[in-house]
Design a protein around this motif. Structure first.
Motif, PDB file in Angstrom:
ATOM      1  N   ALA A 133       0.839  -1.197   0.000  1.00 27.00           N
ATOM      2  CA  ALA A 133       0.000   0.000   0.000  1.00 27.00           C
ATOM      3  C   ALA A 133       0.878   1.252   0.000  1.00 27.00           C
ATOM      4  O   ALA A 133       0.506   2.281   0.559  1.00 27.00           O
ATOM      5  CB  ALA A 133      -0.907  -0.008   1.221  1.00 27.00           C
ATOM      6  N   HIS A 134       2.037   1.126  -0.636  1.00 33.79           N
ATOM      7  CA  HIS A 134       3.024   2.202  -0.615  1.00 33.79           C
ATOM      8  C   HIS A 134       2.445   3.523  -1.178  1.00 33.79           C
ATOM      9  O   HIS A 134       2.576   4.574  -0.556  1.00 33.79           O
ATOM     10  CB  HIS A 134       4.254   1.766  -1.408  1.00 33.79           C
ATOM     11  N   LYS A 135       1.784   3.426  -2.343  1.00 33.61           N
ATOM     12  CA  LYS A 135       1.235   4.624  -2.995  1.00 33.61           C
ATOM     13  C   LYS A 135       0.172   5.298  -2.131  1.00 33.61           C
ATOM     14  O   LYS A 135       0.169   6.514  -1.961  1.00 33.61           O
ATOM     15  CB  LYS A 135       0.596   4.220  -4.332  1.00 33.61           C
ATOM     16  N   GLU A 136      -0.718   4.478  -1.594  1.00 33.58           N
ATOM     17  CA  GLU A 136      -1.807   5.004  -0.764  1.00 33.58           C
ATOM     18  C   GLU A 136      -1.244   5.647   0.495  1.00 33.58           C
ATOM     19  O   GLU A 136      -1.748   6.660   0.974  1.00 33.58           O
ATOM     20  CB  GLU A 136      -2.781   3.874  -0.395  1.00 33.58           C
ATOM     21  N   LEU A 137      -0.173   5.036   1.037  1.00 33.03           N
ATOM     22  CA  LEU A 137       0.467   5.597   2.225  1.00 33.03           C
ATOM     23  C   LEU A 137       1.020   6.986   1.933  1.00 33.03           C
ATOM     24  O   LEU A 137       0.786   7.937   2.680  1.00 33.03           O
ATOM     25  CB  LEU A 137       1.604   4.682   2.704  1.00 33.03           C
ATOM     26  N   LEU A 138       1.752   7.111   0.818  1.00 34.62           N
ATOM     27  CA  LEU A 138       2.343   8.402   0.458  1.00 34.62           C
ATOM     28  C   LEU A 138       1.252   9.452   0.272  1.00 34.62           C
ATOM     29  O   LEU A 138       1.396  10.603   0.690  1.00 34.62           O
ATOM     30  CB  LEU A 138       3.170   8.284  -0.836  1.00 34.62           C
ATOM     31  N   HIS A 139       0.154   9.038  -0.334  1.00 40.36           N
ATOM     32  CA  HIS A 139      -0.963   9.951  -0.578  1.00 40.36           C
ATOM     33  C   HIS A 139      -1.491  10.523   0.748  1.00 40.36           C
ATOM     34  O   HIS A 139      -1.696  11.734   0.873  1.00 40.36           O
ATOM     35  CB  HIS A 139      -2.071   9.214  -1.329  1.00 40.36           C
ATOM     36  N   ILE A 140      -1.678   9.652   1.719  1.00 46.42           N
ATOM     37  CA  ILE A 140      -2.185  10.106   3.030  1.00 46.42           C
ATOM     38  C   ILE A 140      -1.134  10.946   3.754  1.00 46.42           C
ATOM     39  O   ILE A 140      -1.431  12.018   4.282  1.00 46.42           O
ATOM     40  CB  ILE A 140      -2.618   8.902   3.897  1.00 46.42           C
ATOM     41  N   MET A 141       0.110  10.467   3.748  1.00 47.86           N
ATOM     42  CA  MET A 141       1.181  11.193   4.447  1.00 47.86           C
ATOM     43  C   MET A 141       1.333  12.618   3.877  1.00 47.86           C
ATOM     44  O   MET A 141       1.585  13.560   4.624  1.00 47.86           O
ATOM     45  CB  MET A 141       2.512  10.456   4.302  1.00 47.86           C
ATOM     46  N   ASP A 142       1.181  12.728   2.554  1.00 51.83           N
ATOM     47  CA  ASP A 142       1.354  14.035   1.915  1.00 51.83           C
ATOM     48  C   ASP A 142       0.328  15.063   2.391  1.00 51.83           C
ATOM     49  O   ASP A 142       0.592  16.262   2.368  1.00 51.83           O
ATOM     50  CB  ASP A 142       1.282  13.899   0.386  1.00 51.83           C
ATOM     51  N   SER A 143      -0.832  14.589   2.824  1.00 52.73           N
ATOM     52  CA  SER A 143      -1.839  15.539   3.295  1.00 52.73           C
ATOM     53  C   SER A 143      -1.499  16.081   4.689  1.00 52.73           C
ATOM     54  O   SER A 143      -2.173  16.957   5.205  1.00 52.73           O
ATOM     55  CB  SER A 143      -3.226  14.891   3.281  1.00 52.73           C
ATOM     56  N   PHE A 144      -0.419  15.541   5.298  1.00 52.43           N
ATOM     57  CA  PHE A 144       0.022  16.032   6.613  1.00 52.43           C
ATOM     58  C   PHE A 144       1.384  16.729   6.541  1.00 52.43           C
ATOM     59  O   PHE A 144       2.040  16.918   7.557  1.00 52.43           O
ATOM     60  CB  PHE A 144       0.086  14.878   7.623  1.00 52.43           C
ATOM     61  N   LEU A 145       1.801  17.078   5.336  1.00 51.07           N
ATOM     62  CA  LEU A 145       3.136  17.658   5.160  1.00 51.07           C
ATOM     63  C   LEU A 145       3.344  18.950   5.952  1.00 51.07           C
ATOM     64  O   LEU A 145       4.454  19.281   6.341  1.00 51.07           O
ATOM     65  CB  LEU A 145       3.421  17.910   3.677  1.00 51.07           C
ATOM     66  N   HIS A 146       2.251  19.678   6.193  1.00 54.37           N
ATOM     67  CA  HIS A 146       2.364  20.942   6.924  1.00 54.37           C
ATOM     68  C   HIS A 146       2.505  20.712   8.429  1.00 54.37           C
ATOM     69  O   HIS A 146       2.784  21.625   9.171  1.00 54.37           O
ATOM     70  CB  HIS A 146       1.146  21.823   6.630  1.00 54.37           C
ATOM     71  N   GLU A 147       2.288  19.479   8.890  1.00 51.71           N
ATOM     72  CA  GLU A 147       2.437  19.160  10.317  1.00 51.71           C
ATOM     73  C   GLU A 147       3.849  18.643  10.563  1.00 51.71           C
ATOM     74  O   GLU A 147       4.476  18.083   9.679  1.00 51.71           O
ATOM     75  CB  GLU A 147       1.442  18.063  10.726  1.00 51.71           C
ATOM     76  N   SER A 148       4.333  18.814  11.797  1.00 48.59           N
ATOM     77  CA  SER A 148       5.686  18.325  12.082  1.00 48.59           C
ATOM     78  C   SER A 148       5.622  16.882  12.579  1.00 48.59           C
ATOM     79  O   SER A 148       5.921  16.593  13.723  1.00 48.59           O
ATOM     80  CB  SER A 148       6.369  19.222  13.100  1.00 48.59           C
TER      81      SER A 148
END
Ligand code: NI
Length: 257
Positions: A133-148
């Motif tokens: 689920a690598h792609k789906e993981l990156l997609h979700i993680m990217d929506s939190f890029l503004h958080e530390s």
């Protein structure tokens, strides 16, 4: 050394946990972090950690393969635990696993997002499990890029390209375990291109025992074999691997210091 991922509270250790912990200490393991699995594993995990304060540290989270139709209630229950004066050092293990079963893939993604929000709110690192689920993981993680966000991509065994994508999240480390010792593993080649500054050690006990115990029950003492393998790959003393990965883990899991 710190074993950042070990399920020492499971049934496989019920007969001889004291001997298992003694062997871990003798092997140079100073702390062990315990990722949670589901609602039922919480009490056994917390009891074990309470009996070994200063050595065992619990996390809280719902494992992706345990996300089912009741997941919102389970997450409500876990969040209530977090809101109390909690002992948890991380949110984990959480993530996405489409390898075993895709029935609840949508629910897995929803549960993952909600648990990332806990990590943000409580300023805890994430212990992330990802499989197929690598792609789906990156997609979700990217929506939190503004958080530390910080955390560990546990049981990393992917390609160099995947490593690059994961290490682009600056607050994250790769969790390396016995897979690095497996004969046909491509991981050693990838690891040689990854700086030790981005690696933490783990066993994933009772699973994935390193060579020469492959296929047997894994335990935290075998962390020494993972450290030795890294020393061999990086051509540095094992003490350097131990010291650096311990620092990495300490920097990340601040509540365990
Ligand atoms: Ni695990």
């Amino acid at each position: 050394m710190i074993d950042t991922h070990s399920h020492l509270y499971v049934e496989e250790f019920s007969e001889d946990i004291d001997a298992v912990l003694e062997r871990a200490r003798s092997a140079g393991v100073s702390k062990v972090f315990l990722p949670n699995i589901n609602k039922d594993s919480l009490v056994p995990m917390l009891d074990l950690c309470a009996a070994h304060r200063g050595f065992l540290y619990p996390m809280i989270g719902l494992h992706p393969t345990d996300v089912a139709s009741d997941y919102t209630e389970v997450l409500d229950y876990m969040e209530a635990q977090l809101q109390e004066n909690h002992p948890f050092v991380a949110v984990g293990e959480v993530g996405l696993d489409f390898y075993w079963d895709k029935t609840f893939s949508r629910e897995q993604q929803d549960a993952f997002v909600r648990q990332i929000e806990w990590a943000v709110m409580y300023e805890l690192p994430l212990m992330v499990h990802v499989r197929e689920a690598h792609k789906e993981l990156l997609h979700i993680m990217d929506s939190f890029l503004h958080e530390s966000l910080t955390g560990v991509f546990h049981c990393f065994s992917g390609t160099m390209e995947e490593a690059r994508q994961l290490l682009a999240y600056e607050g994250f480390m790769l969790g390396i375990n016995g897979v690095a010792t497996f004969k046909k593993s491509g991981l050693p080649n990838v690891l040689q291109q990854i700086p030790l500054e981005r690696i933490v050690l783990e066993t994933d006990s009772p699973y994935l025992a390193p060579v020469p115990y492959r296929g047997k029950r894994n335990e935290s003492a075998y962390l020494a074999l993972v450290a030795s393998k890294l020393a061999e790959l990086y051509q540095i003393p094992v003490e350097t691997v131990a010291a650096r990965t311990t620092k990495n883990a300490s920097d990340l899991f601040k509540r365990a210091n």
